[in-house]
Design an enzyme around this catalytic site. Structure first.
Site, PDB file in Angstrom:
ATOM      1  N   GLU A  14       0.807  -1.215   0.000  1.00 43.55           N
ATOM      2  CA  GLU A  14       0.000   0.000   0.000  1.00 43.55           C
ATOM      3  C   GLU A  14       0.844   1.271   0.000  1.00 43.55           C
ATOM      4  OE1 GLU A  14      -3.196   0.808  -0.164  1.00 43.55           O
ATOM      5  OE2 GLU A  14      -3.857  -1.234  -0.504  1.00 43.55           O
ATOM      6  N   SER A  15       1.851   1.338   0.860  1.00 41.80           N
ATOM      7  CA  SER A  15       2.541   2.614   1.073  1.00 41.80           C
ATOM      8  C   SER A  15       4.045   2.482   1.243  1.00 41.80           C
ATOM      9  CB  SER A  15       1.978   3.277   2.335  1.00 41.80           C
ATOM     10  OG  SER A  15       2.279   2.484   3.481  1.00 41.80           O
TER      11      SER A  15
END
Length: 532
Positions: free
Chosen positions: A163-164
């Site tokens: 995700e990040s």
């Protein structure tokens, strides 16, 4: 103290007999890690890398070249990596957090060419993978603890890699934010507060709680972890429709058989690839940093507003390290009514508490909240609160030529005589509302037969009194046909500002998997190019 220098010396010693029991318990359940034995199938060409895969050298950002043709594979095998079965969890006999994660693997494995492709991508970028795993150091123990407490697969602790890249300050072009990449509407649905002073989509504890709540909800909905992950990325509505389409056509109802955007099609393979590398790093010639299997941070209560810089100083940590554990703070002050606890490295928590106690009775914050009584220019507000307009704009994010609307909350210098903390309703609900300054331009109109100032004013959306003032006329003057009068109307610049500058605190219309009006979640695919 730097975040990455934390060692097991920070944890209190365990009683000898208890330690021996823990070690024996862990030894009884640990199995040797198998090794691969043949060459892998060649990887397919990959789509453009997601933003989590675009990580730069600096540990707080993420941009690497997008993957092109597949480089030589970094290990040899013609089958998926064998993973350890779910075993005893917790602190029992595991030397580091990676071993603990491996022992909690519980999802079915995905084994296809897309997984091979992502394995190649990550394995061919060892520096990036090492930076990404190092960045997880402050957070991953807490995430694993929460997963085990909920009896969820520990593979999910690896999802922030996808995700990040484990960057809690990551923000996507679609306004998804934080380690778990929540859209504004989804964050509100899962009780993540977003206001002038903090954004809990970035908060380590709250965003993890919300992400695991969401993943549990999706698993309960679909009964399959791969489908739940697809829904986390694409939206449960999109996955539900894809399943219905396959059902109507007599096709299988598995993740690999659904028709979906490329981003979602590669989403689970990315997670599986990271899982495989974590399971057998030596098979991919990857080095994992040693992350001890114990808490990195401790939660410390606060009961008075305190400046962020002062809190870091009292804890004897750098400002960057403090913000890494407390990334939800939007302003240079922590309001106790809205943020009653802060996170600090384990040893530094005691340092902070001792230093805070020594300052008992002194003021800890140089900032306070101020409520705008009417719509005002920034210059008017600055004069009223004793600040320069430039400083007021900078600390509150007020663009040029914008008015501060009545009811807005602003951060201003705390007067010497003000000793009370900011009230809870302001700490929890403070928002800055802006409107464009009205820039007028002069146009000329012609009176018709029988027109009066009142008729002309109504026709052009102004008042008769203003029309008379603009033209130096008596309000009761009789107009002759063809008489020209000046009218002041908003300029094109004002209209442009109205369209392009939203009120502060308002995100774009949700457009991601986590845009969470539950009945109609929207897709997030194609919008992650600047995500991390």
């Amino acid at each position: 103290m730097n975040l990455l220098s934390f060692t097991c010396a920070s944890i209190p010693r365990v009683h000898g007999s208890l330690l021996l029991a823990l070690i024996l318990s862990g030894c009884a359940t640990t199995t040797p890690t198998p090794t691969p034995d043949a060459a892998r199938a060649p990887a397919q060409a990959a789509p453009t890398a997601s933003a989590a895969e675009q990580a730069p050298s600096a540990p707080t950002t993420a941009t690497v070249l997008a993957p092109s043709a597949s480089p030589p594979v970094a290990q040899t095998s013609d089958r998926a990596v064998d993973l350890k079965a779910n075993a005893l969890m917790g602190l029992q006999g595991q030397n580091d957090i990676w071993e603990r994660i491996r022992m909690g693997f519980a999802m079915p494995d995905l084994d296809n060419d897309l997984v091979r492709n992502r394995e190649v991508w990550y394995a061919s970028r060892p520096d990036y993978f090492l930076r990404m795993t190092e960045r997880s150091r402050p957070y991953i123990f807490h995430i694993v603890e929460e997963l085990e407490r909920r009896k969820m697969p520990t593979e999910l602790a690896l999802l922030p890699f996808i995700e990040s890249a484990f960057n809690p300050q990551a923000v996507s072009s679609a306004k998804a934010a934080g380690m778990w990449q929540f859209m504004p509407a989804t964050g509100k649905y899962f009780d993540l507060k977003q206001n002038l002073f903090r954004d809990e989509r970035r908060d380590v504890l709250e965003s993890t709680r919300a992400a695991l709540d969401y993943l549990q909800k999706l698993y309960n909905m679909f009964g399959d972890w791969h489908l739940a992950l697809a829904a986390y990325n694409w939206g449960e509505g999109s996955v539900g429709r894809a399943l219905a389409r396959n059902r109507a056509q007599g096709k299988p109802l598995t993740y690999s058989d659904l028709r979906m955007p490329d981003e979602t099609r590669f989403y689970v393979p990315k997670l599986q690839a990271v899982k495989n590398i974590i399971a057998q790093p030596e098979a991919f010639k990857t080095v994992l940093p040693l992350i001890q299997n114990h808490p990195f941070f401790k939660s410390v209560p606060i009961d008075k507003d305190i400046d962020v810089e002062l809190a870091a100083k009292l804890a004897n940590v750098s400002l960057n390290d403090f913000k890494a554990l407390n990334p939800a703070m939007n302003r240079p002050v922590i309001l106790a009514a809205g943020t009653p606890q802060i996170l600090l490295p384990w040893d530094n928590a005691t340092v902070f508490e001792n230093n805070l106690q020594s300052r008992s009775g002194t003021r800890l914050s140089s900032w306070t909240a101020w409520l705008a009584p009417r719509t005002m220019k920034a210059e008017e507000v600055a004069k009223e609160v004793g600040m320069s307009a430039e400083q007021l704009r900078a600390v509150n994010g007020i663009p040029p030529r914008m008015l501060v609307k009545a009811g807005s909350t602003l951060l201003v210098h705390r007067p010497d005589q003000k000793e009370h903390n900011v009230a809870e309703h302001l700490a929890d609900n403070g928002h800055l509302l802006l409107a464009p300054e009205v820039v007028l331009r002069k146009v000329f109109i012609s009176a018709r037969q029988g027109d009066t100032l009142a008729v002309l004013a109504a026709r052009h959306g102004v008042t008769a009194a203003n029309l008379a003032t603009w033209n130096n006329l008596n309000p009761n003057v009789k107009l002759t046909a063809g008489k020209k009068l000046a009218v002041l109307v908003p300029s094109k610049e004002t209209r442009r500002l109205s369209k392009t500058t939203p009120a502060a605190g308002k995100g774009k219309k949700p457009s991601s998997t986590k845009a969470k009006a539950p009945a109609k979640p929207a897709a997030k695919s194609t919008q992650r190019a600047a995500q991390r």
